[in-house]
Design a protein around this motif. Structure first.
Motif, mmCIF file in Angstrom:
data_model
loop_
_atom_site.group_PDB
_atom_site.id
_atom_site.type_symbol
_atom_site.label_atom_id
_atom_site.label_comp_id
_atom_site.label_asym_id
_atom_site.label_seq_id
_atom_site.Cartn_x
_atom_site.Cartn_y
_atom_site.Cartn_z
ATOM 1 N N ASP A 9 0.811 -1.221 0.000
ATOM 2 C CA ASP A 9 0.000 0.000 0.000
ATOM 3 C C ASP A 9 0.846 1.274 0.000
ATOM 4 O O ASP A 9 0.317 2.357 -0.178
ATOM 5 C CB ASP A 9 -0.920 0.047 1.225
ATOM 6 N N PHE A 10 2.127 1.152 0.220
ATOM 7 C CA PHE A 10 2.986 2.329 0.307
ATOM 8 C C PHE A 10 3.322 2.858 -1.077
ATOM 9 O O PHE A 10 4.432 2.764 -1.557
ATOM 10 C CB PHE A 10 4.270 2.031 1.092
ATOM 11 N N SER A 11 2.342 3.424 -1.692
ATOM 12 C CA SER A 11 2.549 4.009 -3.006
ATOM 13 C C SER A 11 2.846 5.490 -2.827
ATOM 14 O O SER A 11 2.678 6.064 -1.748
ATOM 15 C CB SER A 11 1.312 3.804 -3.862
ATOM 16 N N ALA A 12 3.263 6.122 -3.900
ATOM 17 C CA ALA A 12 3.604 7.544 -3.853
ATOM 18 C C ALA A 12 2.433 8.391 -3.363
ATOM 19 O O ALA A 12 2.633 9.278 -2.528
ATOM 20 C CB ALA A 12 4.107 8.008 -5.202
ATOM 21 N N HIS A 17 0.274 11.928 0.746
ATOM 22 C CA HIS A 17 -0.853 12.264 1.625
ATOM 23 C C HIS A 17 -0.388 12.321 3.090
ATOM 24 O O HIS A 17 -0.752 13.239 3.830
ATOM 25 C CB HIS A 17 -1.957 11.218 1.453
ATOM 26 N N GLU A 18 0.428 11.364 3.499
ATOM 27 C CA GLU A 18 0.950 11.365 4.864
ATOM 28 C C GLU A 18 1.853 12.562 5.113
ATOM 29 O O GLU A 18 1.813 13.174 6.181
ATOM 30 C CB GLU A 18 1.695 10.059 5.147
ATOM 31 N N LEU A 19 2.686 12.913 4.140
ATOM 32 C CA LEU A 19 3.546 14.091 4.294
ATOM 33 C C LEU A 19 2.722 15.364 4.418
ATOM 34 O O LEU A 19 3.026 16.241 5.230
ATOM 35 C CB LEU A 19 4.512 14.203 3.108
ATOM 36 N N VAL A 20 1.682 15.469 3.621
ATOM 37 C CA VAL A 20 0.801 16.642 3.688
ATOM 38 C C VAL A 20 0.120 16.710 5.051
ATOM 39 O O VAL A 20 0.079 17.768 5.692
ATOM 40 C CB VAL A 20 -0.240 16.613 2.544
ATOM 41 N N ASN A 21 -0.399 15.581 5.516
ATOM 42 C CA ASN A 21 -1.050 15.568 6.830
ATOM 43 C C ASN A 21 -0.072 15.930 7.941
ATOM 44 O O ASN A 21 -0.424 16.663 8.877
ATOM 45 C CB ASN A 21 -1.669 14.197 7.109
#
Length: 65
Positions: A9-12, A17-21
């Protein structure tokens, strides 16, 4: 579908999205710290103003005005 991401699941898009959050959380935390610092500054100024007003009042009362 699992709520916990797996290695597949660790796609770009997920990482982005995690970096943005994470950035949003950091900005919220920094904003709260800034608001707290501003409140502290206002309280200190208010205390100085009260102290000065008390000194002026004491001087005026001691002069018999």
């Amino acid at each position: 579908m699992s709520l916990v991401p797996t290695s597949s699941d660790f796609s770009a898009p997920y990482l982005y999205h995690e970096l943005v959050n994470d950035r949003i959380r950091t900005l919220h935390r920094e904003a709260e710290e800034h608001r707290m610092a501003a409140r502290i500054t206002r309280v200190r100024k208010a205390r100085r103003d009260v102290r000065r007003a008390q000194e002026r009042l004491s001087r005026a009362l001691s002069l018999g005005l």
